[in-house]
Enzyme design. Structure first.
Site, PDB file in Angstrom:
ATOM      1  N   HIS A  44       0.838  -1.207   0.000  1.00  0.00           N
ATOM      2  CA  HIS A  44       0.000   0.000   0.000  1.00  0.00           C
ATOM      3  C   HIS A  44       0.867   1.248   0.000  1.00  0.00           C
ATOM      4  O   HIS A  44       1.851   1.330   0.727  1.00  0.00           O
ATOM      5  CB  HIS A  44      -0.911   0.018   1.245  1.00  0.00           C
ATOM      6  CG  HIS A  44      -2.132  -0.825   1.079  1.00  0.00           C
ATOM      7  ND1 HIS A  44      -3.203  -0.745   1.935  1.00  0.00           N
ATOM      8  CD2 HIS A  44      -2.469  -1.765   0.151  1.00  0.00           C
ATOM      9  CE1 HIS A  44      -4.158  -1.576   1.546  1.00  0.00           C
ATOM     10  NE2 HIS A  44      -3.729  -2.215   0.470  1.00  0.00           N
ATOM     11  N   TYR A  94      -8.565   5.429   8.514  1.00  0.00           N
ATOM     12  CA  TYR A  94      -8.607   5.729   9.952  1.00  0.00           C
ATOM     13  C   TYR A  94      -9.609   6.869  10.126  1.00  0.00           C
ATOM     14  O   TYR A  94      -9.398   7.967   9.624  1.00  0.00           O
ATOM     15  CB  TYR A  94      -7.228   6.196  10.449  1.00  0.00           C
ATOM     16  CG  TYR A  94      -6.189   5.112  10.549  1.00  0.00           C
ATOM     17  CD1 TYR A  94      -5.481   4.682   9.425  1.00  0.00           C
ATOM     18  CD2 TYR A  94      -5.893   4.503  11.768  1.00  0.00           C
ATOM     19  CE1 TYR A  94      -4.509   3.687   9.516  1.00  0.00           C
ATOM     20  CE2 TYR A  94      -4.932   3.509  11.867  1.00  0.00           C
ATOM     21  CZ  TYR A  94      -4.246   3.108  10.746  1.00  0.00           C
ATOM     22  OH  TYR A  94      -3.299   2.119  10.839  1.00  0.00           O
ATOM     23  N   PRO A 126      -2.972  -0.424  19.028  1.00  0.00           N
ATOM     24  CA  PRO A 126      -2.802  -0.820  17.615  1.00  0.00           C
ATOM     25  C   PRO A 126      -3.022   0.321  16.610  1.00  0.00           C
ATOM     26  O   PRO A 126      -2.834   0.128  15.418  1.00  0.00           O
ATOM     27  CB  PRO A 126      -3.842  -1.922  17.425  1.00  0.00           C
ATOM     28  CG  PRO A 126      -4.774  -1.823  18.554  1.00  0.00           C
ATOM     29  CD  PRO A 126      -4.077  -1.143  19.660  1.00  0.00           C
ATOM     30  N   LYS A 132       1.944  -0.933  15.117  1.00  0.00           N
ATOM     31  CA  LYS A 132       3.351  -1.117  15.488  1.00  0.00           C
ATOM     32  C   LYS A 132       3.636  -2.400  16.258  1.00  0.00           C
ATOM     33  O   LYS A 132       4.801  -2.788  16.373  1.00  0.00           O
ATOM     34  CB  LYS A 132       3.803   0.076  16.358  1.00  0.00           C
ATOM     35  CG  LYS A 132       3.889   1.377  15.581  1.00  0.00           C
ATOM     36  CD  LYS A 132       4.901   1.279  14.467  1.00  0.00           C
ATOM     37  CE  LYS A 132       4.799   2.442  13.504  1.00  0.00           C
ATOM     38  NZ  LYS A 132       5.340   2.108  12.181  1.00  0.00           N
ATOM     39  N   TYR A 150       4.929   5.818  10.218  1.00  0.00           N
ATOM     40  CA  TYR A 150       4.021   4.712   9.910  1.00  0.00           C
ATOM     41  C   TYR A 150       4.753   3.627   9.100  1.00  0.00           C
ATOM     42  O   TYR A 150       4.619   2.434   9.393  1.00  0.00           O
ATOM     43  CB  TYR A 150       2.812   5.229   9.115  1.00  0.00           C
ATOM     44  CG  TYR A 150       1.643   4.264   9.076  1.00  0.00           C
ATOM     45  CD1 TYR A 150       1.629   3.176   8.200  1.00  0.00           C
ATOM     46  CD2 TYR A 150       0.552   4.422   9.931  1.00  0.00           C
ATOM     47  CE1 TYR A 150       0.577   2.280   8.171  1.00  0.00           C
ATOM     48  CE2 TYR A 150      -0.519   3.527   9.905  1.00  0.00           C
ATOM     49  CZ  TYR A 150      -0.497   2.469   9.022  1.00  0.00           C
ATOM     50  OH  TYR A 150      -1.548   1.570   8.999  1.00  0.00           O
TER      51      TYR A 150
HETATM   52  P1  FAS Z   1       2.774 -13.075  21.124  1.00  0.00           P
HETATM   53  O1  FAS Z   1       1.895 -12.759  22.307  1.00  0.00           O
HETATM   54  O2  FAS Z   1       2.216 -13.024  19.753  1.00  0.00           O
HETATM   55  O3  FAS Z   1       3.396 -14.547  21.300  1.00  0.00           O
HETATM   56  C1  FAS Z   1       3.836 -15.006  22.561  1.00  0.00           C
HETATM   57  C2  FAS Z   1       3.729 -16.517  22.572  1.00  0.00           C
HETATM   58  O4  FAS Z   1       4.277 -16.992  23.800  1.00  0.00           O
HETATM   59  C3  FAS Z   1       2.281 -16.997  22.507  1.00  0.00           C
HETATM   60  O5  FAS Z   1       2.133 -17.970  21.490  1.00  0.00           O
HETATM   61  C4  FAS Z   1       2.024 -17.592  23.891  1.00  0.00           C
HETATM   62  O6  FAS Z   1       1.168 -18.718  23.860  1.00  0.00           O
HETATM   63  C5  FAS Z   1       3.417 -17.990  24.324  1.00  0.00           C
HETATM   64  N1  FAS Z   1       3.605 -18.009  25.774  1.00  0.00           N
HETATM   65  C6  FAS Z   1       3.143 -17.115  26.678  1.00  0.00           C
HETATM   66  N2  FAS Z   1       3.538 -17.465  27.913  1.00  0.00           N
HETATM   67  C7  FAS Z   1       4.275 -18.614  27.788  1.00  0.00           C
HETATM   68  C8  FAS Z   1       4.937 -19.466  28.695  1.00  0.00           C
HETATM   69  N3  FAS Z   1       4.936 -19.210  30.011  1.00  0.00           N
HETATM   70  N4  FAS Z   1       5.559 -20.568  28.213  1.00  0.00           N
HETATM   71  C9  FAS Z   1       5.583 -20.821  26.876  1.00  0.00           C
HETATM   72  N5  FAS Z   1       4.959 -20.055  25.958  1.00  0.00           N
HETATM   73  C10 FAS Z   1       4.319 -18.966  26.420  1.00  0.00           C
HETATM   74  N6  FAS Z   1      -0.413  -5.477  16.612  1.00  0.00           N
HETATM   75  C11 FAS Z   1      -0.544  -4.741  15.486  1.00  0.00           C
HETATM   76  O7  FAS Z   1       0.471  -4.285  14.948  1.00  0.00           O
HETATM   77  N7  FAS Z   1      -1.778  -4.526  14.931  1.00  0.00           N
HETATM   78  C12 FAS Z   1      -2.925  -5.042  15.485  1.00  0.00           C
HETATM   79  O8  FAS Z   1      -4.019  -4.845  14.987  1.00  0.00           O
HETATM   80  C13 FAS Z   1      -2.835  -5.820  16.656  1.00  0.00           C
HETATM   81  N8  FAS Z   1      -3.946  -6.373  17.209  1.00  0.00           N
HETATM   82  C14 FAS Z   1      -3.827  -7.107  18.366  1.00  0.00           C
HETATM   83  C15 FAS Z   1      -4.961  -7.686  18.978  1.00  0.00           C
HETATM   84  C16 FAS Z   1      -4.833  -8.416  20.164  1.00  0.00           C
HETATM   85  C17 FAS Z   1      -6.062  -9.025  20.813  1.00  0.00           C
HETATM   86  C18 FAS Z   1      -3.560  -8.603  20.757  1.00  0.00           C
HETATM   87  C19 FAS Z   1      -3.407  -9.379  22.057  1.00  0.00           C
HETATM   88  C20 FAS Z   1      -2.436  -8.040  20.155  1.00  0.00           C
HETATM   89  C21 FAS Z   1      -2.556  -7.307  18.944  1.00  0.00           C
HETATM   90  N9  FAS Z   1      -1.435  -6.739  18.309  1.00  0.00           N
HETATM   91  C22 FAS Z   1      -1.536  -6.006  17.182  1.00  0.00           C
HETATM   92  C23 FAS Z   1      -0.132  -6.902  18.868  1.00  0.00           C
HETATM   93  C24 FAS Z   1       0.383  -8.246  18.449  1.00  0.00           C
HETATM   94  O9  FAS Z   1       0.355  -8.361  17.076  1.00  0.00           O
HETATM   95  C25 FAS Z   1       1.755  -8.419  19.067  1.00  0.00           C
HETATM   96  O10 FAS Z   1       2.540  -7.258  18.900  1.00  0.00           O
HETATM   97  C26 FAS Z   1       2.519  -9.606  18.509  1.00  0.00           C
HETATM   98  O11 FAS Z   1       1.716 -10.740  18.658  1.00  0.00           O
HETATM   99  C27 FAS Z   1       3.825  -9.713  19.287  1.00  0.00           C
HETATM  100  O12 FAS Z   1       4.389 -10.946  19.014  1.00  0.00           O
HETATM  101  P2  FAS Z   1       5.177 -11.744  20.168  1.00  0.00           P
HETATM  102  O13 FAS Z   1       6.082 -10.818  20.869  1.00  0.00           O
HETATM  103  O14 FAS Z   1       5.695 -12.966  19.508  1.00  0.00           O
HETATM  104  O15 FAS Z   1       4.049 -12.109  21.267  1.00  0.00           O
HETATM  105  C1  PHB Z   2      -5.404  -4.605  11.045  1.00  0.00           C
HETATM  106  O1  PHB Z   2      -5.591  -4.767   9.819  1.00  0.00           O
HETATM  107  O2  PHB Z   2      -5.640  -5.498  11.892  1.00  0.00           O
HETATM  108  C2  PHB Z   2      -4.862  -3.290  11.536  1.00  0.00           C
HETATM  109  C3  PHB Z   2      -4.376  -2.379  10.614  1.00  0.00           C
HETATM  110  C4  PHB Z   2      -3.881  -1.158  11.067  1.00  0.00           C
HETATM  111  C5  PHB Z   2      -3.896  -0.879  12.421  1.00  0.00           C
HETATM  112  C6  PHB Z   2      -4.381  -1.805  13.348  1.00  0.00           C
HETATM  113  C7  PHB Z   2      -4.872  -3.015  12.899  1.00  0.00           C
HETATM  114  O3  PHB Z   2      -3.416   0.312  12.862  1.00  0.00           O
END
Ligand code: FAS
Ligand code: PHB
Length: 388
Positions: free
Chosen positions: A72, A200, A292, A296, A383
């Site tokens: 994009h 947005y 979010p 980032k 961004y």
């Molecule tokens: P993660 O949380 O993805 O992965 C951690 C892993 O460790 C998991 O699989 C978990 O099961 C495991 N774990 C935890 N405790 C453990 C233990 N004690 N023993 C072994 N394993 C364990 N980011 C965006 O950029 N845009 C978004 O729209 C967005 N939406 C999100 C929505 C939600 C509901 C959440 C929770 C996060 C969102 N995020 C978003 C942020 C998300 O994308 C994180 O930044 C990303 O998953 C980070 O990756 P990890 O650091 O690998 O952590």
């Molecule tokens: C998404 O597509 O999940 C998304 C995109 C941009 C954002 C947050 C979430 O800032």
């Protein structure tokens, strides 16, 4: 069992670190508490900074992203029924890639399998030990039996609710946090996106975001009160509210359909310092969380992996500067993304406690952004992702 780097967490940061180290001859074991299917069932991020795209290509997991992802040029912002486009490519020469985190994680799992990478699922009670010595080890329980992994280093890639951050002594760990008084209600629907790029939308009723995963899979979000029960939000109620918050010409063309996923996520800004304790390195959500709004979260996880992978490569080449500087380098970039995510969130969300003055300031900041190349360039460079 013995390995060079024991990685706690099989999400994007743990798998990416494992893949990059493996490609450079460094042995790893990933311990994941959940099943692979559970990890892949989570719907999260959708936007990759260009720097993240390049790291994923370096990790040899970019093929499907390049084939199925959407590059994009920019995003739309809207307020007061008006919208304007910010053209990242024209302003910075760079784009972003629309490619869901679920797909990134699936590609990483496939790549780890191809290289016979060791990823242990359903690992319970994972416990790092002797982190302040040069012989740390990690214990865990698998199928009722306690196991031990001796290693050189432990990477805490276990997310916000993981075990790693808690290993840093409370008199050492510093935590910084802001909790926002609202959440994001997200849905996934098998419908064509509202626009060719993300929208947005700031509105008196609350923020809305129109995003996508592909030409027939859309991702929408609405700012909602934190205590809103999910059951209150029927699909019809969601679509009706979304239409009220986006410009009329967008509302008139949105294709609605049944939600195939619906979830409510709280928003917080959070940073833990330092990101290292002895032989433990915190990575990704284990160390920081962003709202979010700036897209980032996942990209910061990739950023940490980039710094730690480089540091470990240097260590095994006889130079410890990269590891010594890991926390400082990672945090410098983390805080810049925290600032950007906070600024996008405060710019685009209405809060109950906002005064009429606050609202006018918000409106004037958006008007300035709509009219200033300099302001748009500043938003664009943040961004698409600041340099590593
Ligand atoms: P993660 O949380 O993805 O992965 C951690 C892993 O460790 C998991 O699989 C978990 O099961 C495991 N774990 C935890 N405790 C453990 C233990 N004690 N023993 C072994 N394993 C364990 N980011 C965006 O950029 N845009 C978004 O729209 C967005 N939406 C999100 C929505 C939600 C509901 C959440 C929770 C996060 C969102 N995020 C978003 C942020 C998300 O994308 C994180 O930044 C990303 O998953 C980070 O990756 P990890 O650091 O690998 O952590
Ligand atoms: C998404 O597509 O999940 C998304 C995109 C941009 C954002 C947050 C979430 O800032």
């Amino acid at each position: 069992m013995r390995t060079q780097v024991c990685i706690i967490g099989g999400g994007p940061s743990g798998l990416l670190l494992s893949q990059l180290l493996h490609l450079n001859g460094i042995d790893t074991v990933v311990l994941e508490q959940r099943s692979r299917d559970y990890v892949l069932s989570r719907i999260r991020a959708g936007v990759l900074e260009w720097g993240s795209v390049e790291v994923l290509r370096d990790a040899k997991v970019g093929a499907r992203m390049d084939a199925e992802g959407f590059a994009h040029d920019g995003v739309y912002l809207s307020a007061q029924n008006q919208e304007f486009h910010i053209d990242f490519k024209e302003l910075t020469g760079k784009q972003v890639m629309i490619y869901g985190q679920t797909e990134v994680t699936a590609d990483l799992y496939e790549a780890r399998e191809k290289l016979d990478g060791v990823v242990i699922h359903d690992a319970q009670g994972v416990t790092p030990n002797d982190l302040e010595t040069d012989a740390p080890y990690v214990t865990y329980i698998k199928d009722g039996t306690e196991q031990r992994i001796d290693c050189d280093f432990v990477a805490g890639c276990d997310g916000f609710h993981g075990v790693s951050r808690g290993c840093i002594p409370t008199n050492v760990l510093k935590e910084f946090e802001r909790v926002y008084p609202f959440g994001w209600l997200g849905i996934l629907s098998q419908t064509p996106p509202a626009r060719d790029e993300l929208i947005y939308a700031q509105h008196e009723r609350g923020f809305a975001l129109c995003s996508m995963r592909n030409a027939n899979l859309s991702r929408y979000y609405l700012q909602t009160p934190l205590d809103d029960p999910l059951e209150k939000w029927t699909d019809q109620k969601f679509w009706d509210e979304l239409r009220k918050r986006v410009p009329d010409e967008v509302a008139d063309t949105i294709v609605t359909g049944p939600s195939i996923e619906k979830s409510l996520a709280p928003l917080r800004s959070f940073v833990a310092e330092p990101m290292r304790w002895g032989r433990l390195f915190l990575v990704g959500d284990a160390a920081h969380i962003v709202p979010p709004t700036g897209a980032k979260g996942l990209n910061l996880a990739v950023s940490d992996v980039h710094y730690l992978y480089q540091g470990l490569l240097q260590h095994y080449g006889g130079d410890d500067d990269g590891l010594e500087l890991y926390s400082e380098r990672a945090l410098a970039r983390v805080w810049k993304s925290e600032r950007f995510s906070w600024s996008m969130t405060t710019l685009l969300h209405r809060t109950p406690d906002q005064s009429p003055f606050d609202k006018r300031i918000q409106e004037s900041e958006l008007a300035y952004l709509a009219s200033s190349r300099a302001a748009q360039t500043a938003l664009a460079e943040n961004y698409i992702g600041l340099p590593f």
